[in-house]
Each structure stands twice: as structure tokens, then as C-alpha cells.
Write an enzyme that holds these catalytic residues in place. Structure first.
Site, PDB file in Angstrom:
ATOM      1  N   CYS A   1      -0.782   3.798  -6.456  1.00  0.00           N
ATOM      2  CA  CYS A   1      -1.509   3.036  -5.691  1.00  0.00           C
ATOM      3  C   CYS A   1      -1.652   1.551  -6.121  1.00  0.00           C
ATOM      4  O   CYS A   1      -1.924   1.495  -7.147  1.00  0.00           O
ATOM      5  CB  CYS A   1      -3.055   3.779  -5.647  1.00  0.00           C
ATOM      6  SG  CYS A   1      -4.314   2.798  -4.586  1.00  0.00           S
TER       7      CYS A   1
ATOM      8  N   CYS B   1       0.994  -1.310   0.073  1.00  0.00           N
ATOM      9  CA  CYS B   1       0.081   0.120  -0.014  1.00  0.00           C
ATOM     10  C   CYS B   1       0.909   1.162  -0.040  1.00  0.00           C
ATOM     11  O   CYS B   1       1.791   1.428   1.136  1.00  0.00           O
ATOM     12  CB  CYS B   1      -0.794   0.072   1.447  1.00  0.00           C
ATOM     13  SG  CYS B   1      -1.827   1.498   1.561  1.00  0.00           S
TER      14      CYS B   1
END
Length: 262
Positions: free
Chosen positions: A183, A73
Site C-alpha cells: 500500500c 494506489c
């Protein structure tokens, strides 16, 4: 410890794009993936919240006997990995938007970065940009709503297409020739993004680089699994299991997907 699993966590299902690259690069390794979909997206949360969630996920993976943790992440990496590395003895692999290769290769000296607010506003992202992109223009765009659509299974929806068009078109008008996906959810949008981008714009994400770094760290720490059999792949989500199953449905390997409260 060599037979213990690689632990991977993300604020939902997006980090499975990283898991795929790791499973290709390290086919004999066992992996355990935590999808913290209940708390997605992390990009909207405060730094303290992101750190607390990252600690929670790490401790769950360590309970499950993992030998290394991949923070799959961007937002958690840029906000929490320093705390994690100072708090636990296992190696950590983090993820940052791949600005460096884009900055090196750009001809127009203009690079787009599509990421969450939590990543773009972080201290680590600012340092990376200053280090590698001080002689180019970086056009940063917050991908508001993209993670939510992916988590809800709306990858090919009209809503998704409208969002992507609204975020990417201004970058095209500014003459970018590289678009960095900041992302781990966003690689699932590559087919949709390519429909909007001109052919001369190159897409970059961090998946392969993270897999290479994971292999290097395992090798350095003598943690590589020496078994010749294919690893076991276990996935846990604290939200809808079907969403995770759907995103992984085209995978040819045997997967174990479960609900877990964490």
C-alpha cells in the site's frame, strides 16, 4: 505535450510516497497530485466502487491537462487499471506489491505481504502471486486501520504501534525474511515497522520501481519534459489540507497545496 504535467492519484495522501520518488527521478517534470482522502481507504470498497472512483480521478487529471497518469494506489491498480487503459488514450503507470523481487531473493522461502483487503483479494494480485511466488509461502496480512491512522495524522501514535505489532509479529514467527509493503501509504510507517522487525528481515516497497517505469514510458512516448528548470508540484485534496501539508512538510522543494472538490 512534453510540458504537460504527470498526473498522480491515490485514495488519500499515501501516494505522495510515490510522488517523492518520481520527483527525484524526474526533477524537470511538472506534477499534479490528487488526494482522494474523502473516499479513503479504497481497500474497504467493492470493485465497482474502486473503478468508479478511479475513473473520476482520471477524468479530473485529464481536465487538468495531464499527459500521463500514475495510479499511486495498489488497490486502484489491481482492481481498475485494466478498465482505465481501455477507456483513455494517455499512458497509465500502475502499482503492485513487489512480490517478484522478494520471491527471487528470499532464503527462508517465506515472504510477508502487508496490504489492504482490496489489494489482497484482487484478481491481479492473485495472478502476480501465482506467477512469481508459486514455490514460496506468502503470508498475507490485511492492514486494517493503518490507512485511517495515517490519514488522521496518527503515524507515531500508540494505536499505530499496537496495530503494526499485531500484524507483523505473526509474520516474524513464521520466519519471513522479506516484508512487502502493498500500500502506498505504508512507506510512511517504515521507521515504526523497523522498530518491530528483526534486522535480517528486508522491507520492500514499489516507489523506486514506479519512478523508473514512469521515466521509461515518458521516454518511449517522447513525452519527457526537456526544460532544464525544476518542475512545478501541485497537490489537491478533497479533505483536510493540513493533513496533506503535514505529510509533505519536510520536503525541500516549493509545493502548491490546495483544497479541491472532486
Amino acid at each position: 505535450m512534453q510540458h504537460q504535467a504527470i498526473g498522480i492519484f491515490d485514495s488519500g495522501i499515501g501516494g505522495t510516497s510515490i510522488w517523492k520518488e518520481i520527483s527525484i527521478a524526474l526533477p524537470h517534470e511538472n506534477t499534479i497530485y490528487l488526494a482522494d482522502s474523502k473516499n479513503a481507504p479504497y481497500g474497504k470498497r467493492s470493485k465497482d466502487e474502486i473503478i468508479a472512483l478511479s475513473i473520476k480521478n482520471t477524468e479530473k487529471l485529464l481536465e487538468l491537462n495531464c499527459k500521463l497518469v500514475v495510479v499511486a494506489c495498489n488497490t486502484a491498480t489491481t482492481n481498475a487499471i485494466k478498465v482505465l487503459r481501455s477507456s483513455y488514450d494517455v499512458p497509465f503507470i500502475g502499482i503492485e506489491p513487489a512480490i517478484k523481487p522478494a520471491a527471487i531473493q528470499t532464503k527462508t522461502k517465506k515472504v510477508g505481504v502487508l496490504a489492504t483487503k482490496g489489494t489482497l483479494s484482487s484478481e491481479l494480485f492473485a495472478k502476480t502471486s501465482d506467477l512469481h511466488a508459486n514455490n514460496i509461502e506468502v503470508i498475507e496480512v490485511v492492514g486494517t486501520g493503518l490507512v485511517e491512522c495515517i490519514e488522521e495524522g496518527k503515524i507515531d501514535s500508540q494505536e499505530m504501534h499496537a496495530l503494526l505489532t499485531s500484524y507483523i509479529t505473526p509474520m516474524i514467527k513464521k520466519d519471513i525474511d522479506y516484508l512487502v509493503l502493498g500500500c502506498t501509504h505504508y512507506p510512511y510507517l517504515i521507521p515504526n515497522i523497523k522498530k518491530i522487525l528483526p534486522d535480517h528481515v528486508t522491507l520492500i516497497d514499489s516507489g523506486e520501481a514506479v519512478a523508473r517505469q514512469t521515466k521509461a514510458v515518458l521516454t518511449t512516448n517522447n513525452l519527457l519534459n526537456k526544460n532544464s528548470e525544476t518542475g512545478t508540484y501541485t497537490f489537491y485534496t478533497n479533505n483536510e489540507v493540513e493533513v496533506l501539508k503535514n505529510i509533505l512538510k519536510n520536503n525541500s522543494t516549493s509545493l502548491h497545496i490546495h483544497y479541491l472538490a472532486f
